[in-house]
Design an enzyme around this catalytic site. Sequence first.
Site, PDB file in Angstrom:
ATOM      1  N   SER A  93       1.167  -1.415   0.242  1.00  0.00           N
ATOM      2  CA  SER A  93      -0.236   0.014   0.348  1.00  0.00           C
ATOM      3  C   SER A  93       0.569   1.019  -0.023  1.00  0.00           C
ATOM      4  O   SER A  93       1.722   1.445  -1.081  1.00  0.00           O
ATOM      5  CB  SER A  93      -0.452  -0.474   1.345  1.00  0.00           C
ATOM      6  OG  SER A  93      -1.608   1.142   0.346  1.00  0.00           O
ATOM      7  N   HIS A 197      -8.569   1.067  -0.719  1.00  0.00           N
ATOM      8  CA  HIS A 197      -8.131   0.071  -1.335  1.00  0.00           C
ATOM      9  C   HIS A 197      -9.217  -0.414  -1.966  1.00  0.00           C
ATOM     10  O   HIS A 197      -9.830  -1.601  -2.095  1.00  0.00           O
ATOM     11  CB  HIS A 197      -7.230  -1.471  -1.662  1.00  0.00           C
ATOM     12  CG  HIS A 197      -5.803  -0.526  -1.072  1.00  0.00           C
ATOM     13  ND1 HIS A 197      -5.270  -0.466  -2.037  1.00  0.00           N
ATOM     14  CD2 HIS A 197      -5.101  -0.437   0.327  1.00  0.00           C
ATOM     15  CE1 HIS A 197      -4.490   0.187  -1.422  1.00  0.00           C
ATOM     16  NE2 HIS A 197      -4.414   0.155   0.145  1.00  0.00           N
TER      17      HIS A 197
END
Length: 322
Positions: A93, A197
């Site tokens: 991430s 996400h």
Amino acid sequence: MLVLVAPGQGAQKPGFLTPWLDLPGVTERLRWWSAVSGLDLVHYGTEADEEEIRDTAVAQPLLVAAGLVSAQALFADGPHRVRDVVGAAAGHSVGEITAAAATGVLGHEAAMVLVRHRGLAMAEAAGRAETGMAAILGGEQETVVAHLDKLGLTPANVNGAGQIVAAGTAAQLAALAEDKPEGVRRVVPLKVAGAFHTDHMAPAVATLESLVAGVPIADPGTAYVSNRDGEVVASGAEVIQRMVAQVSNPVRWDLCMETFQKLGVTAMIEVAPGGTLTGIAKRALPGVATLALKTPDDLDAARSLIAEHAAPAADTPAAKAE
């Protein structure tokens, strides 16, 4: 072959930058990055409490700053040294920004500006609805994913080693807690501010797309493994494009680890605040030596690991240049 990885949000802890300030030049560097990013990294990394650094707009710059400080301490010559000894690099991430800077795609200042705007944009997107994330421990991947789809949740992080992170609205996560997928041991709410996400982050993607067009970039000096699909990306422009799009798309860390195996990984070092990704690797990559950089006391062991395992992967830019 050595792999360098950088953790994502949730790895931060109160005071985790404190021991790194004992190294020469680190305080000054952090003050400069604070000026560049508009965030007092020294304060938040040494004095702020858990709730303060849970803030997405704070946590993300802190994590990248810590990763870059520890990587710079380990690889004194920066991306040039990384290219010579690291076969592949990746970040989970927001850790993708750390990995991009470590491999030379971004300069450190550009990385700090980008991550600050990423954190602000994602925090703003998260504030539009009550959303969150939860770790699902155990269960078969196909069964878990199908169950999440039934509940309207997104498998936002597919981490491998029997761990999937679900993301969605508070109501959807409450339904998951009451109705766990078959074979799942536990559902653990995560201390994050929103459903990262997922489609809930689409506004943040639009903000970042308008920003990155002017960011100075270069091609990575070693194999850069993307969260999107575990593919090696050789173009700096594509690294940035994928990194921005990833904000609203699932992280496939399981596929990243599969790529590490294909490249011939024998050792993994996780930059500060290390521990999360090496923990997953111990379960998913048996036989691979792992080391998490938590404090400067771990640097000597990391250097020994580098001396033993340094060897660029056969198809990296570093190897092709030889």
